[in-house]
Structures are given as structure tokens and as C-alpha cells.
Design a protein around this motif. Structure first.
Motif, PDB file in Angstrom:
ATOM      1  N   UNK A 187      66.843  53.238   5.634  1.00 39.12           N
ATOM      2  CA  UNK A 187      66.816  53.396   7.094  1.00 39.12           C
ATOM      3  C   UNK A 187      67.599  54.629   7.529  1.00 39.12           C
ATOM      4  N   UNK A 188      68.770  54.834   6.928  1.00 38.05           N
ATOM      5  CA  UNK A 188      69.598  55.987   7.294  1.00 38.05           C
ATOM      6  C   UNK A 188      68.917  57.295   6.885  1.00 38.05           C
ATOM      7  N   UNK A 189      68.329  57.338   5.689  1.00 40.93           N
ATOM      8  CA  UNK A 189      67.641  58.552   5.234  1.00 40.93           C
ATOM      9  C   UNK A 189      66.473  58.909   6.151  1.00 40.93           C
ATOM     10  N   UNK A 190      65.770  57.890   6.623  1.00 39.97           N
ATOM     11  CA  UNK A 190      64.656  58.143   7.545  1.00 39.97           C
ATOM     12  C   UNK A 190      65.159  58.731   8.853  1.00 39.97           C
ATOM     13  N   UNK A 191      66.268  58.197   9.366  1.00 38.19           N
ATOM     14  CA  UNK A 191      66.830  58.706  10.616  1.00 38.19           C
ATOM     15  C   UNK A 191      67.334  60.140  10.449  1.00 38.19           C
ATOM     16  N   UNK A 192      67.845  60.451   9.261  1.00 38.45           N
ATOM     17  CA  UNK A 192      68.326  61.806   8.977  1.00 38.45           C
ATOM     18  C   UNK A 192      67.177  62.767   8.671  1.00 38.45           C
ATOM     19  N   UNK A 250      77.024  57.845   2.231  1.00 33.73           N
ATOM     20  CA  UNK A 250      78.057  57.888   3.262  1.00 33.73           C
ATOM     21  C   UNK A 250      79.281  58.666   2.794  1.00 33.73           C
ATOM     22  N   UNK A 251      79.705  59.622   3.596  1.00 28.59           N
ATOM     23  CA  UNK A 251      80.864  60.432   3.257  1.00 28.59           C
ATOM     24  C   UNK A 251      80.515  61.683   2.482  1.00 28.59           C
ATOM     25  N   UNK A 252      79.263  61.780   2.036  1.00 31.21           N
ATOM     26  CA  UNK A 252      78.808  62.959   1.296  1.00 31.21           C
ATOM     27  C   UNK A 252      77.709  63.680   2.080  1.00 31.21           C
ATOM     28  N   UNK A 253      76.626  62.967   2.368  1.00 32.23           N
ATOM     29  CA  UNK A 253      75.509  63.555   3.111  1.00 32.23           C
ATOM     30  C   UNK A 253      75.630  63.328   4.616  1.00 32.23           C
ATOM     31  N   UNK A 254      76.184  62.198   4.985  1.00 29.94           N
ATOM     32  CA  UNK A 254      76.411  61.873   6.393  1.00 29.94           C
ATOM     33  C   UNK A 254      77.655  61.009   6.472  1.00 29.94           C
ATOM     34  N   UNK A 255      78.094  60.695   7.665  1.00 30.88           N
ATOM     35  CA  UNK A 255      79.282  59.853   7.798  1.00 30.88           C
ATOM     36  C   UNK A 255      78.980  58.675   8.714  1.00 30.88           C
ATOM     37  N   UNK A 256      78.762  57.529   8.087  1.00 31.71           N
ATOM     38  CA  UNK A 256      78.570  56.299   8.853  1.00 31.71           C
ATOM     39  C   UNK A 256      79.793  55.397   8.715  1.00 31.71           C
ATOM     40  N   UNK A 276      70.886  65.576  13.218  1.00 31.21           N
ATOM     41  CA  UNK A 276      72.133  66.252  13.552  1.00 31.21           C
ATOM     42  C   UNK A 276      73.358  65.551  12.998  1.00 31.21           C
ATOM     43  N   UNK A 277      73.162  64.342  12.452  1.00 26.83           N
ATOM     44  CA  UNK A 277      74.272  63.585  11.871  1.00 26.83           C
ATOM     45  C   UNK A 277      74.543  63.967  10.417  1.00 26.83           C
ATOM     46  N   UNK A 278      73.711  64.850   9.857  1.00 23.89           N
ATOM     47  CA  UNK A 278      73.975  65.338   8.503  1.00 23.89           C
ATOM     48  C   UNK A 278      75.291  66.103   8.487  1.00 23.89           C
TER      49      UNK A 278
END
Length: 219
Positions: free
Chosen positions: A121-126, A13-19, A90-92
């Protein structure tokens, strides 16, 4: 140089995506239910911190019995999981896919080391889980950042000594953990907050891969 840096370890979070917004909304909901004031400024103190430690910070000394405390941890996660249903490739964040591809092309190994227990779970969605040789989440170690345990575990699983690993982090706690692990560190975000890092970039897409390696080699 290629004999020097071989392992690349990323916070999620904050590096690869932002949740972070989803975490904020979930914690805010918990705080409202408890009648505790909570805003974005207070939320900053939860950055890079485990769910359990985050709840302790949010409570600010308020005492709860163990069963209520554990139930709140579960409830916060359920709120968060509901919020992240909309995550897609697209959240990357900009530059994330490019740098992961550059590492593979260069012959390096990559790991994710996150305090989030929802990392998988987040990596799979990404749709980037296959980009990593090692995935570590909040279940991987008992002591989280700023302790170096998770990064050292990533190093062992990658079969690369710590001195040949570089960590990408957006939190001061993560940079401190990298330092304690004797690894190179790349701060992603605010230069003042991350001033202990070897190099700091606003975002991953500001990184020119070979130039970054050259700078680290000289640092």
C-alpha cells in the motif's frame, strides 16, 4: 565490480520514506487506551520490529488473552492506515528516487524487504512499486529481522547469491540480519547505532552510487 554486486535490497520505513511518526502515533493511541506509559524513547525499541513483537514490547509483561491481543494488532493497523492516507510521491526521502534510477541504469536488480504488512500500500502511494523486481512484506517470512530469512528470500527471488547483494537499512536489527545473510550492508542514519554496517550514510542523497560500489568492493 559489476560481477560482484548485482542485487540491492531496501528496507522501507526510514530508508525510502518515513512513516515512523505514523507508527508512533498509532502505538501511542493503543498505549493510552491500555493505560500504559509510552513516549518517543520507548518507541525507539519498536524500530525494525514486527507488529506482533512491538505489541509484546509495549505491553511490558502485561498479560492479555489471545482474542484481546489479536484485536489490538488489528486496531493498531487501522489507526496506522488512517494516518498514512496522506502519503504521496512527495513523501519519498531525499535521494530515494535517484538511487533507484541509478540501479536500473547500472543494470542491477532491486527488492524491498520490510517487516511492515502495509508495504504494498505504501509503495503504491509513493508510486515506486514498479521500480522493484521483488517486494517482500511482513507476510513473507515467519522469522523477521534480525533473522536473515527475509533477505535470503529476496536473494533467491532476485536469482542473485547473497554475497552479491547489498542491503540498505536504518535499524541495528536490519544490519544484523544482513550480516547473518552474508550480504553487504549500508546503514542509513545514526553511525553509532549502525556501527556494524559496512558503510553508513546520513541519508540516501549523501550516496554517490559508483563511489559506494567502489568502497564496498574494497571492504
Amino acid at each position: 565490480m559489476k560481477e560482484k554486486i548485482k542485487g540491492f535490497i531496501f528496507d522501507l520505513d526510514g530508508v525510502l520514506t518515513s512513516t515512523s511518526e505514523y507508527h508512533y502515533l498509532a502505538w501511542k493511541k493503543i498505549a493510552e487506551e491500555l493505560g500504559i506509559p509510552f513516549d518517543r524513547r520507548k518507541n525507539e525499541s519498536l524500530k525494525g520490529v514486527s507488529r506482533r513483537e512491538s505489541l509484546i514490547i509495549l505491553l511490558g509483561g502485561k498479560k492479555l488473552d489471545n482474542s484481546t491481543f489479536e484485536e489490538l494488532l488489528v486496531r493498531k493497523n487501522l489507526y496506522y492506515l488512517d494516518y498514512i492516507k496522506g502519503i504521496t510521491p512527495g513523501s519519498l526521502l531525499p535521494g530515494a528516487l535517484d538511487i533507484l534510477n541509478s540501479i536500473k541504469e547500472w543494470g542491477g536488480k532491486s527488492a524491498v524487504a520490510s517487516v511492515s504488512k502495509n508495504t504494498d500500500e505504501v509503495l503504491k502511494k509513493l508510486e515506486i512499486k514498479d521500480k522493484f523486481d521483488v517486494v517482500l512484506d511482513g507476510y513473507s517470512v515467519k522469522k523477521t529481522k534480525p533473522e536473515p530469512d527475509q533477505f535470503l528470500l529476496a536473494s533467491r527471488l532476485l536469482s542473485i547469491v547473497p554475497e552479491c547483494c547489498v542491503v540498505f537499512e536504518d535499524s541495528a536489527a536490519g544490519i544484523e540480519a544482513a550480516k547473518r545473510a552474508q550480504m553487504f550492508s549500508i546503514g542509513i542514519g545514526d553511525s553509532e547505532t549502525l556501527n556494524n554496517a559496512d558503510l553508513v550514510y546520513d541519508r540516501l542523497d549523501k550516496i554517490e552510487f559508483n563511489m559506494m560500489l567502489n568502497k564496498l568492493e574494497k571492504s
